[in-house]
Scaffold this active site. Sequence first.
Site, PDB file in Angstrom:
ATOM      1  N   ASP A 165      -8.793  -3.515  -7.195  1.00  0.00           N
ATOM      2  CA  ASP A 165      -8.234  -2.290  -6.616  1.00  0.00           C
ATOM      3  C   ASP A 165      -8.249  -1.169  -7.662  1.00  0.00           C
ATOM      4  OD1 ASP A 165      -6.880  -0.410  -5.156  1.00  0.00           O
ATOM      5  OD2 ASP A 165      -5.012  -1.538  -5.006  1.00  0.00           O
ATOM      6  N   CYS A 205       0.850  -1.194   0.000  1.00  0.00           N
ATOM      7  CA  CYS A 205       0.000   0.000   0.000  1.00  0.00           C
ATOM      8  C   CYS A 205       0.889   1.250   0.000  1.00  0.00           C
ATOM      9  CB  CYS A 205      -0.950  -0.064   1.196  1.00  0.00           C
ATOM     10  SG  CYS A 205      -2.128   1.284   1.300  1.00  0.00           S
ATOM     11  N   HIS A 216      -7.397  -4.801  -2.885  1.00  0.00           N
ATOM     12  CA  HIS A 216      -6.269  -4.092  -2.284  1.00  0.00           C
ATOM     13  C   HIS A 216      -6.055  -4.658  -0.880  1.00  0.00           C
ATOM     14  CE1 HIS A 216      -3.758  -0.434  -1.674  1.00  0.00           C
ATOM     15  NE2 HIS A 216      -4.079  -0.634  -0.410  1.00  0.00           N
TER      16      HIS A 216
END
Length: 308
Positions: A246, A198, A277
Amino acid sequence: MAQSNQFSSTAASIDAQSYAIPQEAFDWYDEYAHGLIDRRTFLARLAKLTALGFSMAMLSSALLPNYALAEQVSFNDPEIKAEYVLFDSPMGHGEGRGYLVTPKNADKTLPVILVIHENRGLNPYIKDVARRLAKAGYIAFAPDALHILGGYPGNDDQGRSMQKSLDKGKIEQDFLAAAVFLKEHPASNGKLGAVGFCFGGYVVNMLAARMAKQLNAGVPFYGTPSAKELRSNIKAPLLIHLAELDKRVNATWPDYEQDLLANKVAYQMHMYQGANHGFHNDSTGRYDELQAELAWSRTLDFFKQQLG
């Protein structure tokens, strides 16, 4: 350039109940976790799902992390040594602190890998990733961007707010300093890799652009690219993991790929079908066991190829 492959699998979950939770709930959590909506809005949206028979407890258990589930390698594992160490960061917050994990009884210098957390500080999942790498024979170092504020507070919501309060440029400088510290560590053989998730995926891309001569391999998991004006500096091979669902991060990929191609960067991109994600994070319902294990095996193979 290795072409990406797609794989189909049934998404594995922390809780079987999360199979039935609508995809919108995972999308809302992603918006909340990345500051696009506030907590009140997130909870208000979840409340609408109670009309479909979901309790707030069920939704929370599927979406929010349970770090008791995120330990694959114990900190007491006899094959590794884990400790906290400080490093200098003169261009960042002055001093950094991180979680250093080394294989025990190593009789030679080893490749080193920087492990970079999400947007909430050094939580238990990221520390476990560092331990997994040490078990695989690497020296792993996971800095905590929140050190200047006392470190990860034990709560993701608070950690997210704390990290958001810090100057992003100084955080980046802290990770740059951590990478130099790790590459120059006495037990390092000089080969430096980086893996991040991330926000940490973004930092890997940033390191590749700003440490072209020092970084030997980068693995960003669902991370956005570095600033466009820096991308021409990238030299290190990249292994890029993206999740099919995502939309936020994937929207940045076509432009990034064009820059990687234009600059002849050696890269592989893998898109994981049906994955959200955060699919590698085994503490939440977004975890997809089959896809996470596949991505991790590819990561270890890539580091072995690039770092030795």
